[in-house]
Design a protein around this motif. Structure first.
Motif, PDB file in Angstrom:
ATOM      1  N   TRP A   1       4.174   0.746  -6.717  1.00  0.00           N
ATOM      2  CA  TRP A   1       2.909   0.714  -5.998  1.00  0.00           C
ATOM      3  C   TRP A   1       2.485   2.120  -5.578  1.00  0.00           C
ATOM      4  CZ3 TRP A   1       0.448  -4.037  -4.955  1.00  0.00           C
ATOM      5  CH2 TRP A   1       1.197  -5.174  -5.308  1.00  0.00           C
ATOM      6  N   GLY A   2       1.198   2.389  -5.718  1.00  0.00           N
ATOM      7  CA  GLY A   2       0.660   3.668  -5.290  1.00  0.00           C
ATOM      8  C   GLY A   2      -0.464   3.480  -4.280  1.00  0.00           C
ATOM      9  N   LYS A   3      -0.615   4.453  -3.395  1.00  0.00           N
ATOM     10  CA  LYS A   3      -1.673   4.404  -2.385  1.00  0.00           C
ATOM     11  C   LYS A   3      -2.291   5.791  -2.209  1.00  0.00           C
ATOM     12  CE  LYS A   3      -0.960   0.076  -0.944  1.00  0.00           C
ATOM     13  NZ  LYS A   3      -1.989  -0.990  -0.999  1.00  0.00           N
ATOM     14  N   ASN A   4      -3.612   5.816  -2.027  1.00  0.00           N
ATOM     15  CA  ASN A   4      -4.310   7.025  -1.595  1.00  0.00           C
ATOM     16  C   ASN A   4      -4.261   7.088  -0.079  1.00  0.00           C
ATOM     17  OD1 ASN A   4      -5.476   8.239  -4.046  1.00  0.00           O
ATOM     18  ND2 ASN A   4      -6.531   6.283  -4.237  1.00  0.00           N
ATOM     19  N   VAL A   5      -3.902   8.247   0.466  1.00  0.00           N
ATOM     20  CA  VAL A   5      -3.773   8.392   1.916  1.00  0.00           C
ATOM     21  C   VAL A   5      -4.965   9.181   2.450  1.00  0.00           C
ATOM     22  CG1 VAL A   5      -2.322   9.194   3.820  1.00  0.00           C
ATOM     23  CG2 VAL A   5      -1.265   8.372   1.694  1.00  0.00           C
ATOM     24  N   LYS A   6      -5.632   8.607   3.450  1.00  0.00           N
ATOM     25  CA  LYS A   6      -6.808   9.222   4.047  1.00  0.00           C
ATOM     26  C   LYS A   6      -6.682   9.212   5.570  1.00  0.00           C
ATOM     27  CE  LYS A   6      -9.360   9.787   0.258  1.00  0.00           C
ATOM     28  NZ  LYS A   6      -9.955  11.074  -0.149  1.00  0.00           N
ATOM     29  N   GLY A   7      -7.694   9.773   6.217  1.00  0.00           N
ATOM     30  CA  GLY A   7      -7.764   9.748   7.678  1.00  0.00           C
ATOM     31  C   GLY A   7      -7.209  11.001   8.314  1.00  0.00           C
ATOM     32  N   GLU A   8      -7.757  11.367   9.474  1.00  0.00           N
ATOM     33  CA  GLU A   8      -7.290  12.565  10.179  1.00  0.00           C
ATOM     34  C   GLU A   8      -5.823  12.471  10.556  1.00  0.00           C
ATOM     35  OE1 GLU A   8      -9.752  13.380  13.501  1.00  0.00           O
ATOM     36  OE2 GLU A   8     -11.581  13.672  12.325  1.00  0.00           O
ATOM     37  N   LYS A   9      -5.351  11.232  10.802  1.00  0.00           N
ATOM     38  CA  LYS A   9      -3.946  11.034  11.167  1.00  0.00           C
ATOM     39  C   LYS A   9      -3.118  10.550   9.974  1.00  0.00           C
ATOM     40  CE  LYS A   9      -5.028   9.919  15.988  1.00  0.00           C
ATOM     41  NZ  LYS A   9      -4.875   8.903  17.067  1.00  0.00           N
ATOM     42  N   PHE A  10      -3.725  10.557   8.796  1.00  0.00           N
ATOM     43  CA  PHE A  10      -3.047  10.136   7.566  1.00  0.00           C
ATOM     44  C   PHE A  10      -2.480   8.721   7.707  1.00  0.00           C
ATOM     45  CE2 PHE A  10      -2.665  14.744   8.008  1.00  0.00           C
ATOM     46  CZ  PHE A  10      -3.312  15.170   6.857  1.00  0.00           C
ATOM     47  N   ASP A  11      -3.295   7.861   8.276  1.00  0.00           N
ATOM     48  CA  ASP A  11      -2.846   6.495   8.521  1.00  0.00           C
ATOM     49  C   ASP A  11      -3.711   5.447   7.819  1.00  0.00           C
ATOM     50  OD1 ASP A  11      -5.120   6.923   9.982  1.00  0.00           O
ATOM     51  OD2 ASP A  11      -4.310   6.219  11.898  1.00  0.00           O
ATOM     52  N   GLN A  12      -4.592   5.895   6.905  1.00  0.00           N
ATOM     53  CA  GLN A  12      -5.425   4.968   6.132  1.00  0.00           C
ATOM     54  C   GLN A  12      -4.928   4.961   4.696  1.00  0.00           C
ATOM     55  OE1 GLN A  12      -9.590   5.922   6.536  1.00  0.00           O
ATOM     56  NE2 GLN A  12      -9.395   6.328   8.732  1.00  0.00           N
ATOM     57  N   TYR A  13      -4.548   3.768   4.221  1.00  0.00           N
ATOM     58  CA  TYR A  13      -3.988   3.624   2.878  1.00  0.00           C
ATOM     59  C   TYR A  13      -4.918   2.785   2.006  1.00  0.00           C
ATOM     60  CZ  TYR A  13       0.319   5.447   4.904  1.00  0.00           C
ATOM     61  OH  TYR A  13       1.260   6.237   5.531  1.00  0.00           O
ATOM     62  N   PHE A  14      -5.312   3.354   0.868  1.00  0.00           N
ATOM     63  CA  PHE A  14      -6.209   2.667  -0.058  1.00  0.00           C
ATOM     64  C   PHE A  14      -5.502   2.450  -1.396  1.00  0.00           C
ATOM     65  CE2 PHE A  14      -8.919   4.756   2.983  1.00  0.00           C
ATOM     66  CZ  PHE A  14      -9.921   3.826   3.242  1.00  0.00           C
ATOM     67  N   ASP A  15      -5.796   1.302  -1.995  1.00  0.00           N
ATOM     68  CA  ASP A  15      -5.138   0.945  -3.246  1.00  0.00           C
ATOM     69  C   ASP A  15      -5.383   1.991  -4.323  1.00  0.00           C
ATOM     70  OD1 ASP A  15      -4.480  -1.390  -1.987  1.00  0.00           O
ATOM     71  OD2 ASP A  15      -6.012  -2.604  -2.962  1.00  0.00           O
ATOM     72  N   TYR A  16      -4.340   2.257  -5.085  1.00  0.00           N
ATOM     73  CA  TYR A  16      -4.481   3.054  -6.296  1.00  0.00           C
ATOM     74  C   TYR A  16      -3.652   2.384  -7.375  1.00  0.00           C
ATOM     75  CZ  TYR A  16      -4.492   6.761  -9.719  1.00  0.00           C
ATOM     76  OH  TYR A  16      -4.666   7.459 -10.884  1.00  0.00           O
ATOM     77  N   PRO A  17      -4.310   1.846  -8.424  1.00  0.00           N
ATOM     78  CA  PRO A  17      -5.743   1.883  -8.730  1.00  0.00           C
ATOM     79  C   PRO A  17      -6.592   1.113  -7.704  1.00  0.00           C
ATOM     80  CG  PRO A  17      -4.453   1.340 -10.687  1.00  0.00           C
ATOM     81  CD  PRO A  17      -3.531   1.244  -9.523  1.00  0.00           C
ATOM     82  N   LEU A  18      -7.899   1.405  -7.718  1.00  0.00           N
ATOM     83  CA  LEU A  18      -8.818   0.833  -6.760  1.00  0.00           C
ATOM     84  C   LEU A  18      -8.910  -0.684  -6.904  1.00  0.00           C
ATOM     85  CD1 LEU A  18     -11.730   3.415  -7.130  1.00  0.00           C
ATOM     86  CD2 LEU A  18     -10.171   3.227  -5.193  1.00  0.00           C
ATOM     87  N   SER A  19      -9.153  -1.363  -5.796  1.00  0.00           N
ATOM     88  CA  SER A  19      -9.357  -2.811  -5.820  1.00  0.00           C
ATOM     89  C   SER A  19     -10.455  -3.167  -4.823  1.00  0.00           C
ATOM     90  CB  SER A  19      -8.070  -3.556  -5.461  1.00  0.00           C
ATOM     91  OG  SER A  19      -7.792  -3.450  -4.071  1.00  0.00           O
TER      92      SER A  19
END
Length: 804
Positions: free
Chosen positions: A93-111
């Protein structure tokens, strides 16, 4: 890609340089086929980028880690049968990490599931943008940004497709052409692991153990393995390599011996004296030992970071891939940091890189400071082949120079300047080995000119024009696939071709399923790529024009007063073109061996133009005889070099004269080179027809735009058609080294059109002619019909002699 075997009592030897996946796969298969093979590796162990090493109490860490995956059942059977005890099957499983605190995880590949994590207003905006994507604007895209904007919309592009590629490649998106863009971004309906629907596994004892077994199998099959032996140079003259130098040790080569190199192109070209500026993006891997059971939260195995203030772009945790051999209370994070040789990161002290990576691990929340135990750095300078805008011509030049060494084949991420997954490297290696071990006798058959009173017309009428030595050359604007699947773009190409004075505009007519197999990659195996890439079948499907499109194009060309015709790739397409009233036809180089198609076209009685790329004179004669036997006297042959783009050194334009003398027909040149030099020389040498790819802009997305003429250049070609430059090439016609990839992917052979049962009698309706090659040539279709299958043959798989 095949080369003619030399008649010699001396047994052919093959020397494979580099024992990574490509080198091992090639060497192992060669040894299994009885070819005397020596595998040379500069390191103390095999594996290359797919290898493993031990550090502290961690016994088998990968340089990666490396996932073995495939949707192909044959490939799965090989992995399971030969190496099953070394694999640990899992989901990754892979995730894109976002957010100022690096606490937002988005699916990779996108869903679509991950879109729920966006704020309501942003989610509505994204959905609105996705509903308004414009395929026609994407077809016209000239840059990475323009293409991706019409692929996913501005919001998702800004969020996922700008900072990460710039961080990975070290190149601003302004320098990226549309060809850098991902070709297939699909939104999965739910959160799924990276290789959902595929067999996927990692090495239970590290990836290196898999390659070590390959090496043992190679030695058991009679191969010779030389470790800690670095290639330092070559002795060569006039395209023949006579010696491989390894420091004080030297290996003498005969002209019949073969070298398969996986050495990175910058190193190999330097040793061969070929100057160039091609480079790679490397990776520094910082392995960080942690005093904790696991570091990456949830089910993810690897995380992607595009934040510019975070040093690494990807972090993986091998323990979550396979926990075998890891202490229960400790783990290791692999931080991947992209760099370019000579940049500030390359010059940085390893200790400083370790410290920065460890600080960033704490910063993104994967560990606390007191959980950090130790770190080490591994530098891999040749990982991602780096192409920037405008560098394609240099790559063409370098590949052509390498192809001039008749014994040399280049393969793999380093040798072939292309990044592929492990299963593709394995496939390419085994396919190359089989082609080297059993070159087709068909390829070496010499021309045997028949004694016949039949003669072809020396003047051929193409619509309103007459092709003859007395008239100006017939200039064809080959729109081909440069319409990018857009009817509007196709109509504009017709307008521009007329505007600049071309004699005719040409397109391609096909059904993707009849042009190339959806299931078979190369000679044998299927290749199903992830969303960032696109298979040949998928690309052709995307660019396929409908019957209604053809009707509109032919009507528009008639209104504009320019000749329009097309290249059919299957018999149904001939019927379509006949219904449109096409006045003449073009047969592509890949279909020169497709004698049933040529016969059908010839029997229409209309003129044929046939390209002769990647072919021997014997194969050209077969095609000419089919036309002759049909009674059709209107034939034009085009000399062609089937590499894309073709390099000047490969032109051999004097072959046109050889074709003219051998077959008694008007000749011309199908030009796949960059610029007008080759076309101008061809005109000087008597070409009566010049065909060039035609585009509105070279920087649009698509496989052919870079080698095409834009309207200004095509206008110049029309003007130059009466000039007489005096440049000559060799009259010898051979299959060129630069065609080696194309000949395997695109030449046609017989396939099963339906599932054929064992002992079932084969009929014409059970057979289809399509690419890639690897099966019985279409010329033998009448021999195949009536035979019985020795074993079951699946639909869309090649018919082979030993199966009937």
């Amino acid at each position: 890609m095949n080369r003619r075997k030399a008649d010699s009592p001396q047994a052919k030897k093959v020397y494979v340089l580099g024992a990574g996946m490509s080198g091992l796969a090639t060497a192992l298969r060669l040894a299994e086929l009885g070819v005397k093979t020596t595998l040379i590796e500069k390191e103390a162990a095999v594996g290359g980028l797919a290898g493993s090493f031990s550090w502290r109490e961690f016994k088998h860490l990968d340089y990666g880690p490396h996932i073995y995956h495939t949707p192909d059942k044959k490939m799965e059977e090989i992995w399971e049968r030969e190496y099953g005890d070394l694999f640990h099957k899992n989901e990754f499983w892979g995730k894109n990490v976002k957010g100022e605190k690096f606490d937002q995880y988005f699916d990779y590949p996108l869903s679509f599931e991950s879109l729920k994590k966006f704020p309501s207003e942003m989610r509505k905006k994204i959905v609105h943008e996705l509903s308004r994507l414009d395929e026609s604007r994407r077809a016209r895209a000239k840059s990475y940004a323009e293409y991706v904007r019409e692929l996913v919309g501005p919001t998702l592009m800004e969020y996922f497709f700008i900072r990460y590629p710039q961080k990975l490649w070290g190149v601003p998106i302004g320098k990226m052409t549309a060809n850098w863009a991902p070709k297939r971004v699909t939104f999965r309906t739910s959160d799924e692991h990276f290789h959902a629907g595929q067999w996927s596994a990692v090495g239970k004892y590290g990836s290196g153990k898999v390659l070590e077994r390959m090496a043992e199998k190679f030695k058991k099959a009679g191969g010779t393995l030389l470790l800690k032996t670095a290639v330092t140079g070559f002795t060569h003259s006039n395209g023949i390599i006579s010696r491989v130098e390894m420091g004080k040790k030297k290996i003498a080569l005969s002209p019949h011996d073969t070298i398969v190199s996986t050495i990175p192109i910058p190193q190999l070209t330097k040793q061969l004296g070929i100057r160039n500026t091609l480079g790679y993006r490397g990776a520094k891997l910082v392995f960080v030992a942690l005093k904790k059971r696991e570091a990456i939260p949830g089910k993810a195995n690897f995380l992607y970071y595009d934040a510019p203030d975070i040093l690494f772009h990807r972090v993986s945790e091998q323990k979550k891939f396979c926990a075998n051999g890891f202490p229960k209370d400790k783990t290791v994070l692999t931080c991947e940091i992209a760099y370019t040789k000579g940049d500030s990161l390359d010059a940085s002290d390893s200790k400083k890189i370790q410290e920065r990576a460890m600080r960033d691990i704490v910063k993104v929340g994967l560990a606390k400071e007191d959980e950090l135990e130790a770190a080490t750095v591994v530098s891999l300078p040749y990982v991602y082949p780096l192409l920037v805008r405008g560098s394609e011509p240099e790559l063409v030049e370098v590949r052509s120079r390498l192809a001039s060494f008749k014994q040399l084949y280049c393969i793999g991420t380093g040798g072939d300047f292309r990044y592929d997954d492990l299963q593709i490297l394995y496939i390419r290696g085994t396919d190359l080995a089989e082609r080297l071990a059993s070159e087709e006798r068909e390829e070496s058959r010499e021309l045997i000119k028949e004694d016949t009173a039949f003669s072809f017309n020396q003047s051929v009428r193409l619509g309103k024009h007459v092709v003859s030595s007395e008239n100006p050359a017939f200039i064809i604007a080959e729109a081909g696939l440069n319409h990018n699947g857009s009817l509007a773009l196709a109509l504009e190409l017709i307008d521009k071709a007329k505007e600049v004075g071309c004699s005719a505009v040409k397109f391609q007519t096909y059904e993707a399923s009849g042009r190339v197999s959806k299931k078979v990659k190369g000679n044998r195996y299927a290749e199903e790529l992830i969303e960032l890439e696109e298979s040949t079948h998928s690309m052709l499907s995307r660019l396929e024009l409908r019957k209604e499109d053809h009707e509109a194009m032919f009507a528009h060309a008639k209104k504009k007063g320019i000749e329009i015709f097309s290249t059919p790739f299957d018999e149904k397409s001939v019927d379509l073109l006949e219904s449109l009233g096409v006045q003449f036809y073009k047969i592509s180089s890949m279909d020169l061996v497709n004698l049933p198609l040529i016969k059908k076209v010839a029997k229409t009685g209309k003129p044929l133009i046939i390209s002769t790329g990647m072919s021997t004179f014997g194969q050209i004669e077969d095609a000419v005889n089919v036309v002759r036997d049909s009674g059709n006297k209107n034939l034009i042959l085009l000399h062609c070099v089937s590499s894309y783009p073709a390099a000047p050194q490969d032109m051999n334009l004097e072959v046109m004269g050889t074709l003219r003398k051998a077959f008694g027909v008007p000749v011309g040149f199908s030009d796949h080179s960059i610029g007008l030099t080759a076309a101008s020389v061809a005109l000087a040498l008597g070409a009566r027809v010049i065909e060039r790819h035609f585009t509105l802009d070279r920087f649009m997305e698509g496989p052919d735009h870079i080698l095409s003429s834009d309207p200004e250049e095509m206008k110049e070609l029309v003007r130059l058609s009466n000039l007489i430059p005096a440049i000559k090439g060799s009259p010898q016609k051979v299959i060129l080294g630069s065609e080696r990839e194309t000949i395997n992917r695109f030449k046609k052979s017989l396939y099963a059109a339906v599932d054929i049962k064992k002992e079932e009698k084969i009929t014409r309706n059970m057979l289809a002619v399509k690419g890639p090659g690897g099966g019985v040539l279409p010329k033998y279709i009448d021999i195949v019909i009536g035979r019985r299958a020795k074993r079951a043959i699946q639909k869309d798989h090649p018919i082979e002699w030993d199966s009937i």
